[in-house]
Design a protein around this motif. Structure first.
Motif, PDB file in Angstrom:
ATOM      1  N   LEU A 117       0.849  -1.187   0.000  1.00 38.34           N
ATOM      2  CA  LEU A 117       0.000   0.000   0.000  1.00 38.34           C
ATOM      3  C   LEU A 117       0.885   1.238   0.000  1.00 38.34           C
ATOM      4  O   LEU A 117       1.627   1.484   0.956  1.00 38.34           O
ATOM      5  CB  LEU A 117      -0.925   0.012   1.210  1.00 38.34           C
ATOM      6  CG  LEU A 117      -1.842   1.235   1.351  1.00 38.34           C
ATOM      7  CD1 LEU A 117      -2.758   1.380   0.140  1.00 38.34           C
ATOM      8  CD2 LEU A 117      -2.662   1.141   2.638  1.00 38.34           C
ATOM      9  N   LEU A 118       0.817   2.030  -1.068  1.00 33.21           N
ATOM     10  CA  LEU A 118       1.685   3.187  -1.225  1.00 33.21           C
ATOM     11  C   LEU A 118       0.876   4.468  -1.070  1.00 33.21           C
ATOM     12  O   LEU A 118      -0.177   4.631  -1.690  1.00 33.21           O
ATOM     13  CB  LEU A 118       2.348   3.160  -2.606  1.00 33.21           C
ATOM     14  CG  LEU A 118       2.965   1.826  -3.030  1.00 33.21           C
ATOM     15  CD1 LEU A 118       3.698   1.973  -4.351  1.00 33.21           C
ATOM     16  CD2 LEU A 118       3.897   1.287  -1.962  1.00 33.21           C
ATOM     17  N   LEU A 119       1.421   5.380  -0.274  1.00 35.59           N
ATOM     18  CA  LEU A 119       0.744   6.646   0.020  1.00 35.59           C
ATOM     19  C   LEU A 119       1.681   7.805  -0.301  1.00 35.59           C
ATOM     20  O   LEU A 119       2.173   8.507   0.587  1.00 35.59           O
ATOM     21  CB  LEU A 119       0.321   6.681   1.500  1.00 35.59           C
ATOM     22  CG  LEU A 119      -0.519   5.505   1.998  1.00 35.59           C
ATOM     23  CD1 LEU A 119      -0.746   5.594   3.495  1.00 35.59           C
ATOM     24  CD2 LEU A 119      -1.855   5.462   1.255  1.00 35.59           C
ATOM     25  N   VAL A 176      -8.688  -4.216  -3.799  1.00 37.43           N
ATOM     26  CA  VAL A 176      -7.639  -4.693  -4.702  1.00 37.43           C
ATOM     27  C   VAL A 176      -6.470  -5.275  -3.910  1.00 37.43           C
ATOM     28  O   VAL A 176      -5.901  -6.302  -4.277  1.00 37.43           O
ATOM     29  CB  VAL A 176      -7.165  -3.554  -5.628  1.00 37.43           C
ATOM     30  CG1 VAL A 176      -5.975  -4.009  -6.478  1.00 37.43           C
ATOM     31  CG2 VAL A 176      -8.312  -3.085  -6.509  1.00 37.43           C
ATOM     32  N   LEU A 177      -6.129  -4.628  -2.825  1.00 44.39           N
ATOM     33  CA  LEU A 177      -4.993  -5.077  -2.012  1.00 44.39           C
ATOM     34  C   LEU A 177      -5.179  -6.509  -1.535  1.00 44.39           C
ATOM     35  O   LEU A 177      -4.215  -7.281  -1.435  1.00 44.39           O
ATOM     36  CB  LEU A 177      -4.825  -4.143  -0.809  1.00 44.39           C
ATOM     37  CG  LEU A 177      -3.477  -4.169  -0.088  1.00 44.39           C
ATOM     38  CD1 LEU A 177      -2.401  -3.512  -0.936  1.00 44.39           C
ATOM     39  CD2 LEU A 177      -3.597  -3.452   1.257  1.00 44.39           C
ATOM     40  N   THR A 178      -6.414  -6.904  -1.250  1.00 46.36           N
ATOM     41  CA  THR A 178      -6.695  -8.220  -0.670  1.00 46.36           C
ATOM     42  C   THR A 178      -7.266  -9.217  -1.676  1.00 46.36           C
ATOM     43  O   THR A 178      -7.696 -10.304  -1.293  1.00 46.36           O
ATOM     44  CB  THR A 178      -7.681  -8.077   0.502  1.00 46.36           C
ATOM     45  OG1 THR A 178      -8.867  -7.401   0.053  1.00 46.36           O
ATOM     46  CG2 THR A 178      -7.057  -7.290   1.647  1.00 46.36           C
ATOM     47  N   ASP A 179      -7.254  -8.867  -2.946  1.00 51.78           N
ATOM     48  CA  ASP A 179      -7.789  -9.756  -3.972  1.00 51.78           C
ATOM     49  C   ASP A 179      -6.632 -10.521  -4.613  1.00 51.78           C
ATOM     50  O   ASP A 179      -5.785  -9.926  -5.279  1.00 51.78           O
ATOM     51  CB  ASP A 179      -8.526  -8.934  -5.034  1.00 51.78           C
ATOM     52  CG  ASP A 179      -9.237  -9.807  -6.064  1.00 51.78           C
ATOM     53  OD1 ASP A 179      -8.832 -10.974  -6.247  1.00 51.78           O
ATOM     54  OD2 ASP A 179     -10.183  -9.323  -6.693  1.00 51.78           O
ATOM     55  N   GLY A 184      -1.146  -6.210  -5.971  1.00 54.71           N
ATOM     56  CA  GLY A 184       0.130  -5.666  -6.407  1.00 54.71           C
ATOM     57  C   GLY A 184       0.313  -4.342  -5.697  1.00 54.71           C
ATOM     58  O   GLY A 184      -0.130  -4.174  -4.552  1.00 54.71           O
ATOM     59  N   ALA A 185       0.938  -3.377  -6.342  1.00 55.53           N
ATOM     60  CA  ALA A 185       1.053  -2.048  -5.756  1.00 55.53           C
ATOM     61  C   ALA A 185      -0.312  -1.363  -5.800  1.00 55.53           C
ATOM     62  O   ALA A 185      -0.946  -1.288  -6.850  1.00 55.53           O
ATOM     63  CB  ALA A 185       2.077  -1.222  -6.513  1.00 55.53           C
TER      64      ALA A 185
END
Length: 637
Positions: A117-119, A176-179, A184-185
C-alpha cells in the motif's frame, strides 16, 4: 449518521488500523504497520496523524522508520511474502523526489503479484501555491505530477482531490490489495493540502472491516477438461509457481504428486512448493533450472502450470517445452495468467482448491513405470551434480556454488534465504535445497538490485508478526549491496536481526557472464579504476579503496570477514553458525571468484545479439544465438 471530525490524514490512519484479512480460519491485520519518511507534502498530514495516534492509541497503526523510500516498499513486499499475501505494510512518502523514489518498489510489487500500500504525497489540489517546491511543470498538462508515474506501475491508482473522495477510494484500494487475482502495488496519491483538511467522517468508516480472501473453485467444465488431459498423458509435468505458496497449497500439491507420480519443477516464486528431497521434485525449471527438470519438461506431453506467470525464465524463452503435441493446463486465480501463451485449457481458480479437486479425480491415475524410473534417474543425476558443486574445492577464493553450500550447511531447515538480482538467483534456483514452504524468497519477477537487505528486513518483520523466530539469511552481491544498503541502519534502530552474506566479486558477475555470452566481453562490468588512456574500466587496478566490510561495520552491526584461503568454506559455515547464535544482525563478508560458474541446467534465455559487428566475439555470439532461436515455439498452446 454519527460522525467524527478528523483530518483526511487522521481518517486514513484510523481506517487502516481497523482493516482485517480473513482466510479460512486465519484472521489478521491487513495493514499492521506503516513505514514513512516525512517532508514537504506529508509532515502535516499523514505525519501529524501518526504522531497523534502514537500518543492516544499507539497500537492502532505502528510507525516504522526507513532510510530510503524505495526500500520502504521492498520491506512491505518481503513482509507480504511471509504472510502469503494476507497482510502487508503501508509506505508514506513526501512530494516530488520522495514519491519518485518509490516507483521502483511499486513496479516490483506489481510484477511479483505481492501487495503493498503506497501513500505518496502530491502537490496542492487547490493550487493556491503553484508551483510549489519539488513540483513538476508541464505546459501541456498542468495537473500532471510525479504521482501520475504510479499509474502504469500500480494495480490500483487514485488521487484524493477532495476530502469526501477518501471513503470510496480507501475502500476500493483495500479491495484490490486483498484480492489474489488483482493484488500488487495499490497507490493512493494524497495532495498535501487535502491531507490536512478536516471532514466529518462516518463512524462506520472507522470500524473494524473484514476482507475475505477469495478461493474460487474450478468450474466443472474446466476441471473435467484438465482431468481428461492429464489422464491421457504419458509424460505429464507440473510447473509450480508462487500461487502454490500464496494459497497454502503445498500439502495439496504433495498429496497429488505422491498419488500420481507426476514430477514437479518450480519457478523462482514457487521455491518451497515441495521440499528439495521429495521424490517427485526435480528442482527449478527453465532458464535457471536444473538439468533434471528441463529434460522432463522438454519431452512433456501435458504441462500443468499451477500459480505461475510463465515468465521467459520459466519457459526458457519458450524453448523449455519441445514436445510438438504438448498441451498446457494453466491453473491460476487470475484469468490473465491462466490464458497466457494461448493455453487451450485455462482453469481460473485457486491453486489449493484446484489441486485438491484434481487429486480427487485422479485417484486411479499414475505415471507408468518407465516414466517413474526416468524421474528417479534424472533426480539422482542432478543431485549428484549439485552435491559436487556445493562441496568445497579447496581453492583460495570460493566459487559462488561453494558459498551457497557453505551457507546452507549451517542454516536450519526453516531459515529463509532472500535474494533478488545478479548471478545468485540462477545459482540458488539450481542449488539451494529448500526445506520449508517459506524458506525461499528470491524476488525474480522484477529482479531488483538493492531489494535484498530491505526485503530481508521486511521478511523478518513479517515473521516476527507471526511469532516465528526463524532466521532470515540475505545473500547479496557487491553490486546490489552498493545500490541500497542504508536499511542496515533500520535493522540496528529496531533490533531486527538478519544475517547478510555479502559476496564480493569486484563487479557485476551476472551481467559480466551475460555480456560475454552476447559477445561484449564483460564491458563495463568490472569494479576497477578508470584507465584514462583507454577510457574504460577494463584494465585498471581493482577498486580496493572501497571497503564494504568497513562500510557495514559503520552501521553498528557485527561484521565477520572470511578471508580467502583453502579452508574458506569451513570458516564461512562457522561464521553463519556464529551469526545464528547472535541476537543481533551480522554481516558476513566473503570474496568470490566471478569466473567459477554453477553447473549448467540446460536452460536458455533470449537476449538479442547485435546482428552486425566488427568484433569477432559478437559475430560468434550471433551465430550461436540463431541456433538457439530455432528451438523457440511461437505459442505454448
Amino acid at each position: 449518521m454519527t460522525t467524527r471530525r478528523l483530518t483526511v490524514g487522521q481518517a486514513l490512519v484510523e481506517f487502516l488500523g481497523h482493516q482485517w484479512t480473513v482466510d479460512g480460519d486465519i484472521r489478521e491485520r491487513t495493514v499492521p504497520g506503516i513505514l514513512g519518511i516525512f517532508g514537504h507534502g506529508n509532515v502535516a498530514g499523514i505525519g501529524q496523524a501518526l504522531k497523534q495516534y502514537n500518543v492516544v492509541q499507539p497500537q492502532l497503526l505502528p510507525y516504522h522508520q526507513a532510510r530510503n523510500e524505495q526500500a520502504m516498499v521492498h520491506q512491505a513486499v518481503g513482509f507480504a511474502r511471509m504472510h502469503r499475501r494476507r497482510a502487508t505494510l503501508a509506505a508514506a512518502a513526501s512530494v516530488g523526489p520522495g514519491a519518485a523514489n518509490m516507483l521502483t518498489g511499486a513496479a516490483l510489487a506489481t510484477a511479483n503479484r505481492l501487495p503493498a500500500l503506497l501513500l505518496p504525497s502530491d502537490t496542492f489540489a487547490t493550487r493556491v501555491a503553484d508551483p510549489v517546491l519539488q513540483q513538476l511543470e508541464h505546459p501541456h498538462d498542468i495537473g500532471m505530477q510525479v504521482t501520475d508515474a504510479f499509474r502504469p506501475l500500480s494495480r490500483f491508482f487514485d488521487r484524493v482531490q477532495r476530502p469526501e473522495q477518501l471513503f470510496s477510494i480507501a475502500l476500493a484500494a483495500l479491495r484490490v490489495l486483498t484480492d489474489p487475482a488483482e493484488t500488487g502495488a495499490v497507490t493512493i496519491a494524497l495532495p498535501e493540502d487535502v491531507q490536512a483538511e478536516a471532514i466529518e467522517v462516518p463512524v462506520e468508516f472507522l470500524q473494524d472491516r473484514e476482507w475475505r480472501i477469495r478461493r474460487p473453485v474450478p468450474e466443472r467444465w474446466a476441471l473435467d477438461a484438465a482431468v481428461a488431459a492429464i489422464k491421457g498423458a504419458k509424460r505429464p509435468f507440473i510447473v509450480a509457481g508462487g500461487g502454490v505458496i500464496y494459497s497454502g497449497a503445498e500439502n495439496a500439491l504433495r498429496e497429488l504428486v505422491e498419488a500420481t507420480g507426476i514430477p514437479v519443477g518450480t519457478s523462482q516464486a514457487g521455491g518451497g512448493a515441495l521440499n528439495w528431497d521429495h521424490p517427485q521434485y526435480l528442482g527449478g525449471v527453465g532458464a535457471t533450472g536444473t538439468s533434471a527438470a528441463n529434460r522432463l519438461a522438454a519431452d512433456a506431453d501435458v504441462v500443468i502450470g499451477v500459480g505461475t506467470r510463465y515468465s521467459d525464465f520459466t519457459t526458457a524463452s519458450r524453448t523449455a517445452f519441445q514436445n510438438p503435441d504438448v498441451t498446457f493446463v494453466n491453473v491460476n486465480v487470475a484469468a490473465f495468467d491462466a490464458y497466457k501463451h494461448g493455453s487451450r485449457l485455462p482453469v481460473v481458480a485457486d491453486a489449493r482448491e484446484t489441486l485438491t479437486a484434481l487429486a480427487a479425480s485422479l485417484t486411479r491415475c499414475h505415471v507408468d513405470a518407465d516414466y517413474a524410473e526416468l524421474v528417479d534417474r534424472e533426480k539422482a543425476r542432478w543431485d549428484a551434480v549439485a552435491d559436487a558443486a556445493l562441496s568445497p574445492t579447496g581453492a583460495e577464493v570460493l566459487g559462488q556454488s561453494e558459498i551457497i553450500g557453505a551457507v546452507q550447511s549451517a542454516a536450519d531447515p526453516r531459515d529463509v534465504v532472500v535474494q533478488a538480482a545478479g548471478s545468485l538467483p540462477g545459482d540458488l534456483h539450481k542449488l539451494w535445497r529448500v526445506r520449508d514452504p517459506l524458506g525461499y524468497h528470491v524476488e525474480y519477477a522484477f529482479s531488483t538490485m538493492g531489494y535484498e537487505i530491505a526485503g530481508g528486513i521486511g521478511a523478518k518483520r513479517g515473521l516476527e508478526a507471526l511469532d516465528d523466530d526463524r532466521d532470515v539469511i540475505v545473500m547479496v552481491g557487491d553490486g546490489s549491496y552498493l545500490m541500497l544498503h542504508s536499511e542496515l541502519a533500520t535493522a540496528v534502530a529496531e533490533s531486527i536481526k538478519i544475517i547478510v552474506v555479502l559476496i564480493q566479486n569486484e563487479g557485476f558477475a551476472s551481467i559480466g557472464n551475460l555480456s560475454e555470452s552476447v559477445g561484449s566481453q564483460r564491458f563495463g562490468t568490472r569494479y576497477r579504476y578508470l584507465n584514462r588512456d583507454e577510457l574504460n574500466f577494463e584494465s585498471g587496478d581493482l577498486l580496493t579503496a572501497v571497503d564494504l566490510a568497513a562500510n557495514a561495520r559503520s552501521y553498528g552491526i557485527e561484521v565477520i570477514e572470511v578471508k580467502p584461503g583453502p579452508d574458506a568454506a569451513r570458516r564461512l559455515s562457522d561464521a553463519v553458525t556464529a551469526a545464528k547464535a547472535s541476537g543481533t544482525s551480522t554481516l558476513i563478508h566473503v570474496d568470490s571468484d566471478p569466473f567459477a560458474s554453477a553447473p549448467d541446467g540446460g536452460g536458455w534465455w533470449d537476449v538479442p545479439v547485435a546482428q552486425v559487428s566488427v568484433l569477432d566475439s559478437t559475430k560468434k555470439a550471433y551465430t550461436d544465438y540463431l541456433e538457439q532461436q530455432k528451438k523457440q515455439r511461437p505459442l505454448l498452446g
